[in-house]
Scaffold this motif. Structure first.
Motif, short mmCIF file in Angstrom:
data_model
loop_
_atom_site.label_atom_id
_atom_site.label_comp_id
_atom_site.label_asym_id
_atom_site.label_seq_id
_atom_site.Cartn_x
_atom_site.Cartn_y
_atom_site.Cartn_z
N HIS A 262 0.85 -1.11 0.13
CA HIS A 262 0.15 -0.25 0.32
C HIS A 262 0.84 1.19 0.13
O HIS A 262 0.65 2.27 -0.62
CB HIS A 262 -1.06 -0.19 1.49
CG HIS A 262 -2.22 -0.85 1.03
ND1 HIS A 262 -3.55 -0.71 1.65
CD2 HIS A 262 -2.33 -1.37 0.00
CE1 HIS A 262 -3.88 -1.50 1.63
NE2 HIS A 262 -3.69 -2.51 0.05
N SER A 267 -1.89 7.24 -4.98
CA SER A 267 -3.31 7.30 -5.00
C SER A 267 -3.65 7.68 -3.43
O SER A 267 -5.03 7.92 -2.87
CB SER A 267 -4.04 6.48 -5.80
OG SER A 267 -4.44 5.63 -5.21
N LEU A 268 -2.92 6.73 -2.06
CA LEU A 268 -3.02 6.49 -0.91
C LEU A 268 -2.49 7.23 0.38
O LEU A 268 -1.73 7.94 -0.26
CB LEU A 268 -3.25 5.12 -0.11
CG LEU A 268 -3.88 3.91 -1.16
CD1 LEU A 268 -3.59 2.68 -0.49
CD2 LEU A 268 -5.71 4.04 -0.91
N TYR A 269 -3.49 7.98 0.76
CA TYR A 269 -2.53 9.08 1.44
C TYR A 269 -2.84 9.11 2.94
O TYR A 269 -3.95 8.49 3.06
CB TYR A 269 -3.41 9.70 1.00
CG TYR A 269 -4.47 10.90 1.44
CD1 TYR A 269 -4.98 11.66 2.08
CD2 TYR A 269 -5.31 10.08 -0.13
CE1 TYR A 269 -6.37 11.81 1.58
CE2 TYR A 269 -6.72 10.47 0.13
CZ TYR A 269 -7.10 11.36 0.99
OH TYR A 269 -8.81 11.95 0.92
N VAL A 289 -6.22 6.59 4.27
CA VAL A 289 -7.17 5.99 3.56
C VAL A 289 -6.32 4.68 2.85
O VAL A 289 -4.83 4.75 2.34
CB VAL A 289 -6.97 6.98 2.11
CG1 VAL A 289 -7.65 6.71 1.06
CG2 VAL A 289 -7.70 8.19 2.21
N HIS A 291 -7.88 2.36 1.19
CA HIS A 291 -8.13 1.51 0.25
C HIS A 291 -9.61 2.66 -0.94
O HIS A 291 -10.50 3.60 -0.31
CB HIS A 291 -9.10 0.20 -0.29
CG HIS A 291 -8.90 -0.31 -1.42
ND1 HIS A 291 -9.42 -0.74 -2.62
CD2 HIS A 291 -7.67 -1.39 -1.87
CE1 HIS A 291 -9.26 -1.51 -3.41
NE2 HIS A 291 -8.34 -1.84 -2.61
N LEU A 292 -9.96 2.76 -2.29
CA LEU A 292 -10.24 3.47 -2.82
C LEU A 292 -11.99 2.97 -3.84
O LEU A 292 -12.62 2.89 -4.11
CB LEU A 292 -9.59 4.11 -4.23
CG LEU A 292 -8.20 5.06 -3.89
CD1 LEU A 292 -7.37 5.89 -5.06
CD2 LEU A 292 -8.70 6.52 -3.01
N GLU A 293 -11.35 1.65 -3.52
CA GLU A 293 -12.28 1.02 -4.33
C GLU A 293 -12.56 -0.27 -3.70
O GLU A 293 -11.90 -1.45 -5.27
CB GLU A 293 -12.83 0.47 -6.50
CG GLU A 293 -12.50 2.42 -6.90
CD GLU A 293 -12.44 2.74 -8.41
OE1 GLU A 293 -12.29 0.89 -8.61
OE2 GLU A 293 -12.49 3.16 -8.82
N TYR A 295 -14.00 2.34 -1.20
CA TYR A 295 -13.69 3.41 -0.42
C TYR A 295 -13.68 2.56 1.28
O TYR A 295 -14.77 3.03 1.59
CB TYR A 295 -14.31 4.66 -0.73
CG TYR A 295 -13.32 5.85 0.22
CD1 TYR A 295 -12.31 6.90 -0.41
CD2 TYR A 295 -14.58 6.33 1.29
CE1 TYR A 295 -11.90 7.16 0.55
CE2 TYR A 295 -13.73 7.15 2.18
CZ TYR A 295 -12.56 7.71 1.56
OH TYR A 295 -12.31 8.97 2.72
N ALA A 297 -11.64 4.05 4.73
CA ALA A 297 -10.38 4.79 5.93
C ALA A 297 -10.58 4.80 7.03
O ALA A 297 -11.60 3.94 7.85
CB ALA A 297 -11.06 6.26 4.87
N TRP A 482 -16.66 2.72 5.08
CA TRP A 482 -16.52 2.15 4.14
C TRP A 482 -18.13 2.85 3.92
O TRP A 482 -19.10 2.51 4.73
CB TRP A 482 -16.03 1.30 3.60
CG TRP A 482 -16.44 0.01 4.39
CD1 TRP A 482 -17.76 -0.94 3.91
CD2 TRP A 482 -16.80 -1.16 5.77
NE1 TRP A 482 -18.73 -2.19 4.80
CE2 TRP A 482 -17.76 -1.90 5.45
CE3 TRP A 482 -15.69 -0.56 6.38
CZ2 TRP A 482 -17.48 -2.57 6.75
CZ3 TRP A 482 -15.47 -1.61 7.52
CH2 TRP A 482 -16.25 -2.74 8.16
#
Length: 531
Positions: A262, A267-269, A289, A291-293, A295, A297, A482
């Motif tokens: 990760h 794109s993870l922050y 964050v 994971h994005l898809e 989402y 946190a 999520w």
């Protein structure tokens, strides 16, 4: 019952009593080590009974037996022992633990020639030959020879070493272990092994006619099919409860929540989050964050130590066992008018913790609902009017998510305490069928999940997102958030998730499930299925 006075006159009983006390000296502290938990249950379920009933009859011994019978209902039942044994087998499977290592008190994963220590206990709790026999016998009685054979092999090995040293509390002997292991090998197709073990049995008990007949039978089978003498027998592990995603789920659990890749995804922050809320302006929350898809946190230090402890304390008097419907939910029929969805997990017997009366429950297994034979996780639902801490918590969740978290737009806070090998099999939090009881709240589906880790664990217990292929470790006082639904209202299939078995520790979580209705202007709908 005052044990110390009558037991002081009987050395055997005194030694056993001291042995039990040495296992867990502080009753107020949860039992974290599953081997210790199993041992405690067994000592007080079967071993103590064996000690009491093995002593010679006399007035004092009779009084001891009477005292035992008075407290027997408060002690662990056989279903507790059976459940603890199954929990050990679950941990053995999910984390690929070596049975010989477990018997020595160590948690080692063995893959080929590689040995990995998953957890190093500060104090070793080794299992006796009789302990290993009892685990193997639970599997044996279920016709599960995949698990029965390694545990019975370890029991035979330990009984051989201590042969002739009879312990009053033991229920089994070397002959018992050889008998069960021989038949398990036969059932698994290993006739040669069954014959060898049966012959060894006859060395100790040559007059046993049943075993003599078994030897003749095995010899005849090998004479008719000589290839069985050298054939390698591979026993398939039973896939109960028939999870299609079992391998993915267990693979994620074995990472113990470690996600080093990760850090290579730009794109993870991480950030300090206020969500433009005045409530969080002076004390923003640390956001990671994951994971994005979908989402996902993680909000670090979302609650303080004192808040987490207070929530656990509020839940403890109300925890109870209810019907488990796996990924389904059932309507709670008391004044809370809330929906319940509970975890399939084993919990320590009541006598160790808080004298609550536990009941047997129903658990989903695949598409069927089966009655479990052991006691399961404890859960409680807390209204925000119970304590100001819960009001503050709701305000903080609302400020952070921007959602309406007051009933009926959200459910009351659910607090869950996992126990020995406690886990939650892969499931969705949102309803996947129009007939789901979730809709009885008349507030739509569960749009989001906010899960707070109220304790830390020493190993295991990660939250695994199966299809998204990542897991999140237990981070004390952190909260995981999520979205369960896309903006279109369709369920997000990538949110299939599971609670990995707790390897070592006492896991507490609090769930806040937020529903669709009331969020129309807070999370507007979209016709784009990707949103």
């Amino acid at each position: 019952m005052e044990l110390e006075n009558p037991l002081t006159t009987f050395s055997t009983a005194v030694q056993f009593y001291d042995k039990v006390l040495s296992l867990h000296e502080d009753p107020a502290t949860p039992v974290a080590n599953p081997l210790l938990a199993f041992t405690l249950i067994k000592r007080l379920q079967s071993d103590w009974r064996n000690v009491v009933h093995s002593l010679e009859a006399s007035e004092n011994i009779r009084a001891l037996k009477d005292g035992y019978e008075k407290v027997e209902q408060e002690l662990p039942a056989f279903e507790d022992l059976e459940g603890a044994a199954r929990a050990l087998m679950r941990l053995q499977d999910v984390y690929m633990l070596n049975v010989k290592g477990l018997a020595r008190g160590v948690f080692q994963r063995v893959t080929g020639s590689a040995v990995t220590d998953l957890y190093s206990p500060r104090r070793l709790f080794s299992l006796t030959a009789d302990d290993c026999f009892q685990v193997g016998k639970v599997a044996y009685d279920m016709g599960d020879y995949y698990h029965a054979i390694p545990w019975l092999e370890e029991a035979v090995s330990l009984f051989r070493v201590s042969y002739g040293e009879w312990k009053t509390e033991d229920e089994a002997s070397l002959e018992d272990a050889l008998d069960h292991l021989a038949f398990a090998c036969f059932q698994a197709g290993n006739v040669s092994c069954a014959l060898s073990l049966s012959r060894e049995f006859l060395l100790y008990s040559p007059e046993n006619k049943r075993m003599v007949r078994n030897v003749l039978k095995y010899e005849r089978l090998l004479a008719e099919s000589p290839h069985q003498a050298v054939a390698e027998t591979v026993i398939q592990r039973p896939n109960v409860p028939h999870l299609q995603t079992r391998d993915m789920y267990e693979g994620l659990c074995q990472t113990l929540g470690s996600q080093p890749i990760h850090y290579q995804i730009p794109s993870l922050y991480c950030s300090y989050e206020t969500n433009s809320s005045p409530y969080l302006l002076l004390q923003p929350v640390r956001k990671e964050v994951i994971h994005l898809e979908p989402y996902v946190a993680l909000y670090h230090d979302f609650v303080s130590d004192s808040e987490a402890q207070k929530i656990r304390e509020l839940a403890e008097p109300w925890v109870s066992l209810v019907d488990i419907l796996g990924s389904l939910c059932v309507l709670h029929k008391d004044e809370l008018s809330s929906l319940l969805c509970f975890h399939s997990t084993l919990y320590l017997p009541v006598w160790l913790l808080n004298n609550l009366q536990l009941q047997r429950s129903v658990v989903a297994s695949g598409e069927k609902q089966l009655q479990v034979d052991y006691r399961i996780s404890k859960s409680a639902w807390l209204k925000d009017t119970i304590d100001p801490v819960l009001v503050t918590l709701d305000h903080r969740i609302a400020a952070l998510t921007g959602l309406d978290v007051q009933p009926p737009h959200a459910e009351y806070l659910q607090v869950v305490n996992y126990g020995i090998g406690g886990h939650y099999e892969p499931h969705f939090d949102h309803a996947t069928s129009p007939s789901s009881p979730l809709y009885r709240m008349k507030s739509g589906n569960r749009v989001a999940t906010f899960m707070i880790y109220l304790s830390s664990v020493e190993a295991g217990g990660a939250t695994a997102f199966i299809y998204a292929n990542f897991s999140v470790p237990v981070v004390k006082n952190a909260a995981l958030f999520w979205w369960n639904l896309h903006r279109s209202g369709e369920g997000d299939g990538d949110t299939l998730h599971a609670g990995c078995p707790v390897l070592v520790g006492d896991k507490w979580v609090a769930n806040k499930w937020i529903h669709e209705y009331g969020q129309e202007f807070r999370r507007p709908c979209s016709s784009n299925p990707k949103d």
